[in-house]
Design a protein around this motif. Structure first.
Motif, PDB file in Angstrom:
ATOM      1  N   TYR A  34     -18.460 -14.016 -36.560  1.00 14.40           N
ATOM      2  CA  TYR A  34     -17.283 -13.143 -36.536  1.00 14.40           C
ATOM      3  C   TYR A  34     -17.341 -12.281 -35.283  1.00 14.40           C
ATOM      4  CZ  TYR A  34     -16.290 -14.299 -41.410  1.00 14.40           C
ATOM      5  OH  TYR A  34     -15.974 -14.973 -42.562  1.00 14.40           O
ATOM      6  N   VAL A  35     -16.184 -11.795 -34.869  1.00 17.41           N
ATOM      7  CA  VAL A  35     -16.134 -10.954 -33.675  1.00 17.41           C
ATOM      8  C   VAL A  35     -15.072  -9.871 -33.850  1.00 17.41           C
ATOM      9  CG1 VAL A  35     -14.462 -12.409 -32.460  1.00 17.41           C
ATOM     10  CG2 VAL A  35     -16.022 -10.943 -31.151  1.00 17.41           C
ATOM     11  N   GLY A  36     -15.397  -8.677 -33.372  1.00 12.85           N
ATOM     12  CA  GLY A  36     -14.448  -7.578 -33.309  1.00 12.85           C
ATOM     13  C   GLY A  36     -14.173  -7.238 -31.855  1.00 12.85           C
ATOM     14  N   VAL A  37     -12.914  -7.046 -31.511  1.00 15.21           N
ATOM     15  CA  VAL A  37     -12.503  -6.815 -30.120  1.00 15.21           C
ATOM     16  C   VAL A  37     -11.731  -5.505 -30.046  1.00 15.21           C
ATOM     17  CG1 VAL A  37     -11.236  -7.766 -28.147  1.00 15.21           C
ATOM     18  CG2 VAL A  37     -12.317  -9.311 -29.803  1.00 15.21           C
ATOM     19  N   PHE A  38     -12.023  -4.693 -29.037  1.00 17.54           N
ATOM     20  CA  PHE A  38     -11.285  -3.438 -28.883  1.00 17.54           C
ATOM     21  C   PHE A  38     -11.399  -2.926 -27.452  1.00 17.54           C
ATOM     22  CE2 PHE A  38     -15.573  -2.365 -30.197  1.00 17.54           C
ATOM     23  CZ  PHE A  38     -15.923  -1.311 -29.370  1.00 17.54           C
ATOM     24  N   THR A  39     -10.546  -1.936 -27.149  1.00 23.14           N
ATOM     25  CA  THR A  39     -10.518  -1.283 -25.845  1.00 23.14           C
ATOM     26  C   THR A  39     -11.088   0.125 -25.976  1.00 23.14           C
ATOM     27  OG1 THR A  39      -8.534  -2.524 -25.245  1.00 23.14           O
ATOM     28  CG2 THR A  39      -9.028  -0.564 -23.943  1.00 23.14           C
ATOM     29  N   ALA A  40     -11.805   0.577 -24.935  1.00 28.13           N
ATOM     30  CA  ALA A  40     -12.361   1.934 -24.931  1.00 28.13           C
ATOM     31  C   ALA A  40     -12.404   2.446 -23.499  1.00 28.13           C
ATOM     32  CB  ALA A  40     -13.773   1.939 -25.530  1.00 28.13           C
TER      33      ALA A  40
END
Length: 378
Positions: A180-186
């Protein structure tokens, strides 16, 4: 002029709208989100997909939007650098390649802007029912009034609603690949300068790279696991899953997890493939991840979407209004290309495919050769 409803305004949907209009069809695109989706990871346009982009007149804008990575570092669980390269980056391959890596939202916006003058976009809505007749498909929406279309195309991703309505539950077609993978911007609190950092432990890891003139980072936090039972609409529960898996990992992991909770574009899903014996049922067909997602592990999802859009529209146009013949031609042309690209995701479990396999797969279909074969048959 045939009317075509396309579900999904990501990459496959607007690309198909372009080519359908090019061949004289009238496209409508419905998208569940209230606007084009922001965020997401970088995507690659490779091989034959670059030919499609060139035929759309987007080569210049695409190259102007490329991520322009300078290289990458690999770290161990404690954050110690164990490898560095200025010749390749794990997300995009060799830096001297003709392939182009761009942010997903940039490519999606480019395609939507190109097609808006002649495409009706219905944002904040979705398909809820399909009723096929001999001559058309009656579509019921969540908000808009029902309409009839000559054809319907599901370009609505791995968890396609159109696929479920036309073919049945997704459990029949999705094949989990063990992660599984979680993707986000920071914000770019690491000070990365056109650079990628990858950290890997026994069964968890992540990749981080700078974007938007080094003002932000895109993070991909992943972990190995068999199929999990979770609510796809409960974003906080998904963040909790990621946090549980990565808690205890060293280096900047605590700051990344804190940033994950602040991100408004967090996305989480399984590494999975869509595998189907057929992509069409009556007047409904599937495009891109909805019909043949290769998973991010292949690096070819975007290219399959772009090439599939070109081939589908061309096949329908050459079929002279016979959707059965058009859909059959589309599947015949695309099936081999899909097969070799899906194989990239499983060639080297836990790592990228070989450079030789990736090179062969990205150009395993030739648009000019297909056109020549059609010309000979006519």
């Amino acid at each position: 002029m045939k009317t075509v409803l396309i579900s999904g305004a990501g990459i496959a949907g607007p690309a198909l709208a372009y080519w359908l209009h090019h061949h004289g069809f009238r496209p409508t695109v419905v998208e569940r989100a209230p606007s084009l989706r922001a965020g997401g990871h970088a995507v690659d346009v490779r091989g034959t997909a670059l030919d499609v982009i060139d035929r759309m007149g987007l080569t210049g804008p695409l190259r102007d939007a490329r991520t322009e990575m300078r290289g990458m570092s690999m770290l161990d669980a404690d954050g110690v650098e164990i490898m560095r390269s200025t010749e390749m980056a794990l997300s995009s391959g060799r830096l001297d390649s003709d392939d182009v890596e761009v942010l997903r939202e940039d490519l999606s916006g480019m395609l939507a802007d190109l097609t808006r003058p002649y495409t009706r976009y219905l944002f904040g809505d979705s398909v809820t029912a399909l009723e096929q007749a001999d001559d058309d498909v009656r579509v019921t929406f969540g908000h808009a009034a029902p309409e009839t279309f000559d054809l319907v195309v599901g370009a609505d991703g791995l968890h396609s609603t159109v696929r479920r309505l036309a073919f049945g539950p997704e459990e029949r077609y999705l094949h989990h690949l063990g992660a599984y993978v979680g993707v986000f911007t920071a914000p770019n609190f690491l000070g990365l300068d056109r650079w990628q950092v990858w950290l890997r432990t026994a069964n968890v890891g992540y990749g981080i790279y700078s974007a938007r003139g080094n003002t932000e980072i895109r993070a991909n936090l992943g972990f190995e696991s068999g199929p999990l039972d979770y609510d796809r609409h409960d974003v906080d529960a998904q963040r909790t899953l990621v946090e549980q898996q990565l808690t205890g990992v060293g280096w900047e992991t605590p700051r990344l997890l804190a940033a994950m909770w602040q991100a408004d574009d967090f996305y989480f899903d399984a590494m999975a493939q869509t595998r189907m014996d057929r992509w069409s049922a009556g007047r409904v067909t599937l495009l891109g991840d909805a019909g043949y997602c290769p998973s991010p592990l292949s690096g070819q999802g975007t290219s399959l979407a772009l090439v599939g859009a070109y081939v589908l529209a061309d096949a329908l146009a050459r079929a002279g209004g016979d959707h059965r013949a058009g859909f059959a031609r589309y599947e015949q042309r695309m099936r081999g290309f899909v097969t070799v690209n899906q194989a990239l995701a499983t060639e080297n479990p836990g790592g990228p495919p070989s450079e030789e396999s990736a090179e062969a797969a990205k150009s395993a279909i030739d648009l000019d050769a297909l056109d020549d074969l059609d010309a000979l048959a006519e």
